[in-house]
Scaffold this motif. Structure first.
Motif, short mmCIF file in Angstrom:
data_model
loop_
_atom_site.label_atom_id
_atom_site.label_comp_id
_atom_site.label_asym_id
_atom_site.label_seq_id
_atom_site.Cartn_x
_atom_site.Cartn_y
_atom_site.Cartn_z
N GLY A 119 0.65 -1.30 -0.18
CA GLY A 119 -0.06 0.08 -0.16
C GLY A 119 0.93 1.19 0.07
O GLY A 119 0.44 2.20 -0.56
N ILE A 120 1.94 1.24 0.82
CA ILE A 120 2.77 2.38 0.86
C ILE A 120 3.42 2.56 -0.37
O ILE A 120 3.54 3.78 -0.95
CB ILE A 120 3.77 2.07 1.74
N LYS A 121 3.76 1.51 -1.10
CA LYS A 121 4.58 1.75 -2.60
C LYS A 121 3.52 1.95 -3.47
O LYS A 121 3.85 2.91 -4.39
CB LYS A 121 5.14 0.28 -3.01
N VAL A 122 2.35 1.77 -3.34
CA VAL A 122 1.45 1.95 -4.37
C VAL A 122 1.12 3.77 -4.33
O VAL A 122 0.91 4.50 -5.27
CB VAL A 122 -0.14 1.33 -4.15
N LYS B 101 1.27 8.81 -6.24
CA LYS B 101 1.43 10.20 -5.83
C LYS B 101 0.20 10.73 -4.91
O LYS B 101 -0.36 11.74 -5.45
CB LYS B 101 1.99 11.24 -6.84
N CYS B 102 -0.15 9.65 -4.04
CA CYS B 102 -1.42 10.14 -3.22
C CYS B 102 -1.09 10.15 -1.71
O CYS B 102 -0.09 9.28 -1.35
CB CYS B 102 -2.36 8.80 -3.55
N ASP B 103 -1.47 11.05 -1.14
CA ASP B 103 -1.19 11.11 0.25
C ASP B 103 -1.84 9.91 1.16
O ASP B 103 -3.02 9.78 0.69
CB ASP B 103 -0.96 12.47 0.97
N GLY B 104 -1.58 9.76 2.18
CA GLY B 104 -2.05 8.52 3.08
C GLY B 104 -3.49 8.89 3.45
O GLY B 104 -4.46 8.12 3.46
N TYR B 105 -3.56 10.33 3.78
CA TYR B 105 -4.97 10.65 4.47
C TYR B 105 -6.22 10.63 3.11
O TYR B 105 -7.37 10.21 3.33
CB TYR B 105 -4.88 11.83 4.74
N GLN B 106 -5.81 11.05 1.92
CA GLN B 106 -6.59 10.93 0.83
C GLN B 106 -6.80 9.36 0.39
O GLN B 106 -7.93 9.17 0.23
CB GLN B 106 -5.82 11.41 -0.65
N PHE B 107 -5.95 8.41 0.78
CA PHE B 107 -6.23 7.03 0.48
C PHE B 107 -7.19 6.64 1.55
O PHE B 107 -7.94 5.86 1.17
CB PHE B 107 -4.91 6.09 0.44
N ILE B 108 -7.03 6.85 2.78
CA ILE B 108 -7.62 6.05 3.86
C ILE B 108 -9.01 6.92 4.17
O ILE B 108 -9.94 6.38 4.77
CB ILE B 108 -6.89 6.34 5.11
#
Length: 161
Positions: free
Chosen positions: A79-82, A87-94
């Motif tokens: 997930g971190i590699k994706v 180029k997405c920050d963690g908060y946008q993803f979660i």
């Protein structure tokens, strides 16, 4: 019944796989399938190292943990590699997962509390619990919409367009 806790742990495996299943196509799509191979080797090595001690100490429950733990670790790495690749920050993803996760956690907690108080559950109470669980989830969704401007209906309709 020693298989019940093991099955509960393995349900986590299913959830992890469902969320992590999207990472493979991303790696293949950007021409980096070797990342999948490296992650599989890491997962296998971790599993080989921990499966015997955990099975020996905790039985079938330990085996289930030995299956889930390496998978969880490699899915976090993937997930971190994706996130780096897209180029997405963690908060946008979660963020799209966070509020539904909190809502369902509250539903599960309320069910757990009710069931621990009320031991004798028949079909009528079961149906009522299903109905109340749905209402609780919808209520939490409404609360998140009003408090955090998180509109799940708007998000789903945008995704379906």
């Amino acid at each position: 019944m020693p298989m019940v806790p093991a099955m509960q742990v393995l349900t986590l495996y299913g959830a992890i796989r469902a969320i992590g299943a999207t990472t493979g196509p991303v790696f293949q799509g950007v021409g980096k399938p070797s990342i999948l191979t490296k992650l599989a080797v890491i997962q296998l090595v971790m599993m080989i190292v921990i499966i015997y001690p955990l099975t020996n100490k905790f039985g079938i429950f330990g085996t289930a943990v030995a299956i889930v733990l390496p998978n969880l670790i490699t899915q976090i790495i993937a997930g971190i590699k994706v996130l780096t690749i897209i180029k997405c920050d963690g908060y946008q993803f979660i963020r799209p997962l966070l509020f539904p996760f909190i809502s369902i956690s509250i539903v599960i907690l309320s069910l757990y509390i009710f069931i621990s108080i009320q031991r004798n559950i028949n079909i009528t109470i079961f149906i009522i619990l299903i109905f109340l669980s749905g209402l609780t989830y919808l209520g939490m969704s409404y609360l998140f919409k009003k408090t955090f401007d998180y509109d799940i209906v708007k998000m789903l309709s945008k995704l379906l367009r």
